[in-house]
Write a protein that holds these residues in place. Structure first.
Motif, PDB file in Angstrom:
ATOM      1  N   VAL A  66      34.432  45.175  41.362  1.00 22.62           N
ATOM      2  CA  VAL A  66      33.257  44.704  42.177  1.00 22.62           C
ATOM      3  C   VAL A  66      32.378  46.617  40.570  1.00 22.62           C
ATOM      4  N   GLN A  67      34.056  47.048  41.016  1.00 25.56           N
ATOM      5  CA  GLN A  67      33.532  48.142  40.296  1.00 25.56           C
ATOM      6  C   GLN A  67      33.467  48.471  39.083  1.00 25.56           C
ATOM      7  N   ILE A  70      29.859  46.326  37.456  1.00 24.18           N
ATOM      8  CA  ILE A  70      28.896  47.346  37.615  1.00 24.18           C
ATOM      9  C   ILE A  70      28.990  48.205  35.712  1.00 24.18           C
ATOM     10  N   ALA A  71      30.241  48.922  35.920  1.00 24.02           N
ATOM     11  CA  ALA A  71      31.189  49.223  35.153  1.00 24.02           C
ATOM     12  C   ALA A  71      30.378  49.196  33.668  1.00 24.02           C
ATOM     13  N   GLY A  73      27.538  46.453  33.637  1.00 25.64           N
ATOM     14  CA  GLY A  73      26.386  46.591  33.262  1.00 25.64           C
ATOM     15  C   GLY A  73      26.007  45.410  33.995  1.00 25.64           C
ATOM     16  N   SER A  75      25.409  42.767  37.516  1.00 22.47           N
ATOM     17  CA  SER A  75      24.690  43.197  38.683  1.00 22.47           C
ATOM     18  C   SER A  75      25.311  42.644  39.351  1.00 22.47           C
ATOM     19  N   VAL A  76      26.200  42.694  39.984  1.00 23.40           N
ATOM     20  CA  VAL A  76      27.119  42.577  41.290  1.00 23.40           C
ATOM     21  C   VAL A  76      27.140  42.842  42.423  1.00 23.40           C
ATOM     22  N   TYR A  77      27.271  41.819  43.617  1.00 26.68           N
ATOM     23  CA  TYR A  77      27.181  42.546  44.732  1.00 26.68           C
ATOM     24  C   TYR A  77      28.436  42.384  45.259  1.00 26.68           C
ATOM     25  N   GLN A  78      28.837  43.501  46.381  1.00 27.80           N
ATOM     26  CA  GLN A  78      30.422  43.408  46.898  1.00 27.80           C
ATOM     27  C   GLN A  78      30.010  42.646  48.442  1.00 27.80           C
TER      28      GLN A  78
ATOM     29  N   LEU B 302      21.352  49.218  42.014  1.00 26.47           N
ATOM     30  CA  LEU B 302      22.196  50.140  42.416  1.00 26.47           C
ATOM     31  C   LEU B 302      22.428  50.620  43.630  1.00 26.47           C
ATOM     32  N   GLN B 318      23.881  47.920  52.620  1.00 20.68           N
ATOM     33  CA  GLN B 318      23.765  46.535  52.593  1.00 20.68           C
ATOM     34  C   GLN B 318      22.868  45.709  53.324  1.00 20.68           C
ATOM     35  N   VAL B 321      20.417  46.394  50.568  1.00 18.51           N
ATOM     36  CA  VAL B 321      20.767  45.224  49.362  1.00 18.51           C
ATOM     37  C   VAL B 321      20.288  43.460  49.199  1.00 18.51           C
ATOM     38  N   VAL B 331      20.137  43.583  42.134  1.00 23.98           N
ATOM     39  CA  VAL B 331      20.754  44.440  42.792  1.00 23.98           C
ATOM     40  C   VAL B 331      22.445  44.410  42.364  1.00 23.98           C
ATOM     41  N   ALA B 332      22.761  45.660  42.790  1.00 22.63           N
ATOM     42  CA  ALA B 332      24.470  45.654  42.298  1.00 22.63           C
ATOM     43  C   ALA B 332      24.768  46.472  44.130  1.00 22.63           C
ATOM     44  N   TYR B 333      25.889  46.564  44.576  1.00 25.78           N
ATOM     45  CA  TYR B 333      25.772  46.742  44.971  1.00 25.78           C
ATOM     46  C   TYR B 333      27.487  47.080  45.737  1.00 25.78           C
ATOM     47  N   VAL B 334      28.401  48.653  45.909  1.00 21.31           N
ATOM     48  CA  VAL B 334      29.395  48.246  45.830  1.00 21.31           C
ATOM     49  C   VAL B 334      29.648  49.789  47.111  1.00 21.31           C
ATOM     50  N   GLU B 335      30.457  48.853  47.955  1.00 18.20           N
ATOM     51  CA  GLU B 335      31.275  50.109  48.997  1.00 18.20           C
ATOM     52  C   GLU B 335      32.611  51.128  48.196  1.00 18.20           C
ATOM     53  N   LEU B 336      32.483  52.246  47.176  1.00 18.42           N
ATOM     54  CA  LEU B 336      33.337  52.829  47.331  1.00 18.42           C
ATOM     55  C   LEU B 336      34.583  53.649  48.522  1.00 18.42           C
ATOM     56  N   GLU B 351      34.360  57.543  40.218  1.00 14.65           N
ATOM     57  CA  GLU B 351      33.787  56.376  40.256  1.00 14.65           C
ATOM     58  C   GLU B 351      32.467  56.448  39.709  1.00 14.65           C
ATOM     59  N   ASP B 354      31.835  55.971  35.800  1.00 15.52           N
ATOM     60  CA  ASP B 354      32.078  54.439  35.639  1.00 15.52           C
ATOM     61  C   ASP B 354      30.568  53.745  36.350  1.00 15.52           C
ATOM     62  N   LEU B 355      30.300  54.193  37.289  1.00 16.41           N
ATOM     63  CA  LEU B 355      29.017  52.743  37.954  1.00 16.41           C
ATOM     64  C   LEU B 355      27.712  52.739  36.957  1.00 16.41           C
ATOM     65  N   GLY B 358      27.300  52.562  33.240  1.00 16.41           N
ATOM     66  CA  GLY B 358      27.253  51.821  33.048  1.00 16.41           C
ATOM     67  C   GLY B 358      26.254  50.899  33.446  1.00 16.41           C
ATOM     68  N   PHE B 359      25.714  50.890  34.642  1.00 18.60           N
ATOM     69  CA  PHE B 359      24.253  50.692  35.143  1.00 18.60           C
ATOM     70  C   PHE B 359      23.312  51.175  34.082  1.00 18.60           C
TER      71      PHE B 359
END
Lengths: 212, 368
Positions: A66-67, A70-71, A73, A75-78, B302, B318, B321, B331-336, B351, B354-355, B358-359
């Motif tokens: 996912v990281q 998104i990097a 560009g 739109s991805v949801y984990q 994001l 969450q 989201v 919507v983009a979502y990540v748990e780092l 981390e 990068d996110l 790009g966003f």
């Protein structure tokens, strides 16, 4: 010169190194709303966004993937496909893509239903467990089959629901799904004869039947 | 980069409580250059104890900004591309009008006569600042913790002014646990006799109470893992227990240091007012549901959370989201993965870089 196009037709070009992606890339029309389930690092979605101007969304369970998505560009949801679609409203997408992941889901039937609830059409690509090499591997070894397509030891395999071309057709019939198009691949070659025996990968374009 | 602090004065503001505050000073800093079309502005929103000095080296004190590792040339928020704005929140004590400011009507500090404020009020003041800059739409609003709450408030209250939002390690409303920790902090301050019902300006501030409040805060910012790693049961400057109530353990020394350091830069009454604003915050207020709150939002989002953050756990991100997905928002979502707990949003830079890079790049591409 004249023989070449005929020979070429038997082959599918590759997109990002994959023939099933090329087929998906051909199916999806410009500007469509697309949801890719198990989208990995979002390569296909990025390609579709850049080349077809689609509105691209993805779901992926691996945080690291996912990281990277998104990097780039996208739109991805984990989240988990088995549970993750409930939030989306009906008909939110034109296409919901499930590429080589159906066999990894816990409840494939529910996933298919959800795909066709949130999307007008579903594109499902999966490795065909009915391929002759799989059958031969099992017949000869007597153990769980291991082939190029299914390279894992049984205890390490992410694949928990094996299915064949016939199985998918049967499920589609029972569920009243309309198979609009079907593609069968062996490597980059199109398979026209005996797909359940000769196809390594199947790609189905399905929509919900009129009754559902 | 050496940065200058600026202040702008607005005549007055009407608050959610019904009170009016006049005038309102807003301290802010900017980094990078606003482009001709004013389309590259990003508003950075600070967390509870932050200030307008988000990046660079401050002109007067030579201090590095609180998000300097994220804002600057070539960084996540690349000041070669974007015009970054950060202002101190309403109710704060770092240049923007707050309880420690002089009430022009009395010539004395407001203290507890300062009106109770909300996250919505903070954002209203920020909108005045953005209007003052003549910026029609912000390319992004972003922040962690209380900063993320303000970013969400922006997207809901001014949907036509925000192209994207990056809420980090935050929530749409405080849980009972979050309110509880804030209340412990407030009680620690108010139990200090030096607090004197908030009337201590010009005298001795409630330093002990404020320090205890901050100690509790720092516990909630870390994780069990990060505390074990950082301190374990190590003793501070001794081989055996002292058999007294002086500092024995490293962790005690750290918390005491953090507490006493905080007292030199933060006003106890601001602590009361800002934590109250956080506790009152509920994005569903006046909307019925979260999905309804996002009804008019066109922004891309994001959302980022951190695996070991138990103060603002991932389920709260969450929820944001899920509500956005129900509205079919982008919507983009990540748990780092991180061991740093809530502090991670200030620490885990690589981390997030990068996110966010790009966003933001794809947001610029998609912008009309």
């Amino acid at each position: 010169m004249s023989a070449q196009p005929a020979r070429k037709q038997a082959f599918v070009r590759e997109l990002l190194g994959r023939s099933d992606y090329a087929i998906i890339g051909d199916i999806v029309e410009p500007g469509a709303r697309v949801l890719d389930l198990g989208c990995g690092e979002g390569e296909l979605l990025e390609w579709l966004a850049q080349n077809k101007g689609v509105e691209a969304r993805g779901v992926e369970i691996s945080g690291a993937k996912v990281q990277r998505a998104i990097a780039r560009g996208v739109s991805v949801y984990q989240g988990d496909i088995d549970q993750g679609l409930a939030d989306y409203p009906d008909g939110a997408f034109d296409y919901v893509i499930l590429s080589q992941t159906l066999q990894e889901t816990h409840r494939p039937r529910k996933v298919l239903h959800e795909m066709l609830r949130v999307g007008r059409r579903a594109i499902v690509a999966f490795p065909n467990f009915g391929h002759w090499r799989v059958r031969l591997s099992m017949l000869v070894s007597g153990g769980a089959p291991r082939t190029k397509l299914f390279p894992y030891e049984w205890y390490e395999s992410p694949n928990i629901h094996f299915l064949t071309v016939l199985d998918f057709e049967a499920l589609a019939a029972v569920e009243g799904l309309v198979v609009e198009r079907r593609y069968f691949l062996a490597g980059r070659r199109k398979v026209t004869l005996l797909p359940n025996l000769l196809a390594e990968v199947a790609v189905f374009l399905v929509s919900a039947g009129r009754l559902s | 980069m050496i940065v200058e602090a600026n202040t702008v004065r607005f005549d007055s503001i009407s608050l959610d409580s019904g009170a009016t505050l006049a005038p309102v000073d807003v301290a802010y800093e900017t980094y990078g250059r606003l482009n001709a079309s004013k389309s590259n502005a990003i508003l950075v929103l600070h967390a509870f104890s932050g200030d307008a000095h988000a990046a660079g080296i401050s002109h007067e004190k030579g201090k590095t900004g609180w998000w300097d590792n994220m804002i600057g040339p070539g960084k996540a928020f690349d000041t070669n591309k974007y015009f970054m704005i950060c202002s101190n929140v309403l109710g704060g004590c770092r240049g923007t009008t707050g309880p420690g400011s002089v009430n022009p009507a009395t010539g004395r500090a407001y203290a507890m006569s300062f009106p109770v404020i909300t996250i919505g009020d903070m954002v209203r003041v920020q909108r005045m600042l953005i209007d003052w800059f003549g910026i029609p739409r912000l390319l992004s609003v972003t922040g962690g913790s209380m900063g993320g709450m303000q970013a969400l408030e922006w997207a809901v209250s001014y949907p036509d002014r925000v192209v994207s939002a990056i809420p980090i390690a935050c929530t749409t409303r405080h849980s009972a646990q979050q309110i509880a920790f804030n209340e412990v902090g407030r009680q620690a301050i108010m139990a200090d006799p030096d607090w004197n019902n908030g009337d201590y300006y010009g005298g001795k501030p409630p330093a002990r109470g404020l320090a205890v409040a901050r100690m509790v805060g720092h516990i909630t910012f870390m994780s069990d893992d990060s505390m074990r790693e950082k301190f374990g049961r190590r003793l501070r400057g001794k081989e055996t227990f002292g058999f007294d109530f002086d500092v024995d353990f490293e962790v005690e020394s750290y918390l005491r240091y953090r507490g006493s350091e905080f007292v030199t830069r933060f006003d106890a009454n601001s602590y009361l007012y800002i934590t109250k604003a956080m506790d009152y915050f509920d994005l569903t207020n006046g909307h019925g549901s979260l999905a309804a709150a996002f009804e008019r939002t066109e922004a891309r989002f994001l959302a980022i959370s951190f695996s070991s953050d138990w103060l603002y756990p991932s389920y709260q991100s969450q929820e944001i989201v899920r509500a956005l997905r129900a509205r079919n928002c982008d919507v983009a979502y990540v748990e780092l993965e991180s061991n740093y707990g809530h502090d991670a949003f200030l620490v885990d830079v690589a981390e997030q870089t990068d996110l966010i890079r790009g966003f933001l790049a794809s947001t610029v591409e998609k912008a009309p």
